[in-house]
Design an enzyme around this catalytic site. Sequence first.
Site, PDB file in Angstrom:
ATOM      1  N   ASN A   9       3.784  -8.538   6.615  1.00  0.00           N
ATOM      2  CA  ASN A   9       5.209  -8.223   6.717  1.00  0.00           C
ATOM      3  C   ASN A   9       5.508  -7.169   5.655  1.00  0.00           C
ATOM      4  O   ASN A   9       5.654  -7.496   4.479  1.00  0.00           O
ATOM      5  CB  ASN A   9       6.023  -9.513   6.480  1.00  0.00           C
ATOM      6  N   TRP A  10       5.579  -5.930   6.100  1.00  0.00           N
ATOM      7  CA  TRP A  10       5.789  -4.831   5.141  1.00  0.00           C
ATOM      8  C   TRP A  10       7.210  -4.812   4.602  1.00  0.00           C
ATOM      9  O   TRP A  10       7.489  -4.132   3.617  1.00  0.00           O
ATOM     10  CB  TRP A  10       5.486  -3.479   5.802  1.00  0.00           C
ATOM     11  N   LYS A  11       8.127  -5.496   5.272  1.00  0.00           N
ATOM     12  CA  LYS A  11       9.543  -5.469   4.895  1.00  0.00           C
ATOM     13  C   LYS A  11      10.026  -4.008   4.826  1.00  0.00           C
ATOM     14  O   LYS A  11       9.566  -3.181   5.604  1.00  0.00           O
ATOM     15  CB  LYS A  11       9.781  -6.224   3.584  1.00  0.00           C
ATOM     16  N   HIS A  97      13.623 -14.278   9.721  1.00  0.00           N
ATOM     17  CA  HIS A  97      13.096 -14.298   8.357  1.00  0.00           C
ATOM     18  C   HIS A  97      14.231 -14.706   7.412  1.00  0.00           C
ATOM     19  O   HIS A  97      15.395 -14.345   7.639  1.00  0.00           O
ATOM     20  CB  HIS A  97      12.548 -12.911   7.990  1.00  0.00           C
ATOM     21  N   GLU A  99      15.197 -13.589   4.711  1.00  0.00           N
ATOM     22  CA  GLU A  99      15.996 -12.463   4.198  1.00  0.00           C
ATOM     23  C   GLU A  99      17.040 -12.035   5.219  1.00  0.00           C
ATOM     24  O   GLU A  99      18.141 -11.632   4.861  1.00  0.00           O
ATOM     25  CB  GLU A  99      15.058 -11.303   3.826  1.00  0.00           C
ATOM     26  N   GLU A 169       8.233 -20.694   5.888  1.00  0.00           N
ATOM     27  CA  GLU A 169       8.285 -19.958   4.630  1.00  0.00           C
ATOM     28  C   GLU A 169       9.316 -20.585   3.701  1.00  0.00           C
ATOM     29  O   GLU A 169      10.523 -20.345   3.852  1.00  0.00           O
ATOM     30  CB  GLU A 169       8.670 -18.500   4.888  1.00  0.00           C
ATOM     31  N   GLY A 175       7.989 -14.033  -2.525  1.00  0.00           N
ATOM     32  CA  GLY A 175       8.086 -12.960  -3.510  1.00  0.00           C
ATOM     33  C   GLY A 175       8.208 -13.455  -4.943  1.00  0.00           C
ATOM     34  O   GLY A 175       8.523 -12.688  -5.845  1.00  0.00           O
ATOM     35  N   SER A 215       4.158 -15.960  -1.010  1.00  0.00           N
ATOM     36  CA  SER A 215       3.165 -15.653  -2.034  1.00  0.00           C
ATOM     37  C   SER A 215       1.724 -15.970  -1.634  1.00  0.00           C
ATOM     38  O   SER A 215       0.920 -16.404  -2.458  1.00  0.00           O
ATOM     39  CB  SER A 215       3.521 -16.358  -3.360  1.00  0.00           C
ATOM     40  N   GLY A 236       3.911 -11.008   2.673  1.00  0.00           N
ATOM     41  CA  GLY A 236       4.710  -9.870   2.234  1.00  0.00           C
ATOM     42  C   GLY A 236       3.946  -9.015   1.236  1.00  0.00           C
ATOM     43  O   GLY A 236       3.127  -8.172   1.600  1.00  0.00           O
ATOM     44  N   GLY A 237       4.197  -9.258  -0.053  1.00  0.00           N
ATOM     45  CA  GLY A 237       3.643  -8.434  -1.131  1.00  0.00           C
ATOM     46  C   GLY A 237       2.166  -8.108  -0.983  1.00  0.00           C
ATOM     47  O   GLY A 237       1.772  -6.930  -1.080  1.00  0.00           O
TER      48      GLY A 237
HETATM   49  P1  PGA Z   1       5.602 -12.750   0.005  1.00  0.00           P
HETATM   50  O1  PGA Z   1       6.585 -12.659   1.285  1.00  0.00           O
HETATM   51  O2  PGA Z   1       4.214 -12.875   0.546  1.00  0.00           O
HETATM   52  O3  PGA Z   1       5.825 -11.481  -0.734  1.00  0.00           O
HETATM   53  O4  PGA Z   1       6.012 -13.968  -0.757  1.00  0.00           O
HETATM   54  C1  PGA Z   1       6.344 -13.429   2.417  1.00  0.00           C
HETATM   55  C2  PGA Z   1       7.402 -13.159   3.449  1.00  0.00           C
HETATM   56  O5  PGA Z   1       8.572 -13.017   3.072  1.00  0.00           O
HETATM   57  O6  PGA Z   1       7.120 -13.058   4.665  1.00  0.00           O
END
Ligand code: PGA
Length: 253
Positions: A9-11, A97, A99, A169, A175, A215, A236-237
């Site tokens: 997930n590049w966001k 998601h 967010e 999640e 994050g 994470s 994500g990250g």
């Molecule tokens: P993260 O994000 O791996 O940076 O914690 C995961 C996500 O939000 O899909």
Amino acid sequence: MRRKIAAANWKMNLRIEQGEALLEGLLSKNIELKPHQHAVFAVPFPYLTMARDKVAGRANYAVAAQNCSHKESGAYTGEVSAEMLQSVNIPFVVLGHSERREYFNESNEMLARKTDLVLSKGMTPVFCCGEALSIREAGMQNTHVEQQLKESLFHLDATQISKLVIAYEPIWAIGTGKTASSEQAQEMHQHIRNVLSARFGPEVANGISILYGGSVKGSNASELFSQPDVDGGLVGGASLQVEDFAQIIMALK
Ligand code: PGA
């Protein structure tokens, strides 16, 4: 066997040339995926066709959108419809998601409509659920996630729900560098499967892939993915780093 999926997930990160370099770096590793294993890249809308073309011809590598509109079409300036994504051959769409729920007020009810639209276009929703820290501290995480599933997915029939991928999640792990322990992940994934089983039957529930997100890194993926109900990760990250994400793909069981 259930599909095992490493989903990036590049966001809202990277310029297109950086995204291209990231995909090229990963693909140059030629990581072979078994028939039940998949690597999926959820990239920003403007990069979808670039990413689609990069993974073309690579078995079990695919692209996902990070969202789509809950409206079918029409005067909704700035929105991207499920049909538009279908028309550029995007197989997966991440929905709900945390967010999007938090910053763009996406409700369970709105996500039910998005899920319907994505399914109606023959694409796979990656439906996200998960609780905030305050909910976990109050011991209400199971009820909270159950309610998200009920209000967004319980109107589906068995054939439709079978097409979904679920991503659990916990918001407190996104994050933050603070991963749920593999026991905490397994406990919730089993709960999700039980909830699905009670509504759709055990056979259907057993076929649905449930990814963990929050994470996930190269260094913890293997331990998380070794849990019986953890079928991969939404990352994500660490998905912005070639070496880290390669390690995560290779950790798929
Ligand atoms: P993260 O994000 O791996 O940076 O914690 C995961 C996500 O939000 O899909």
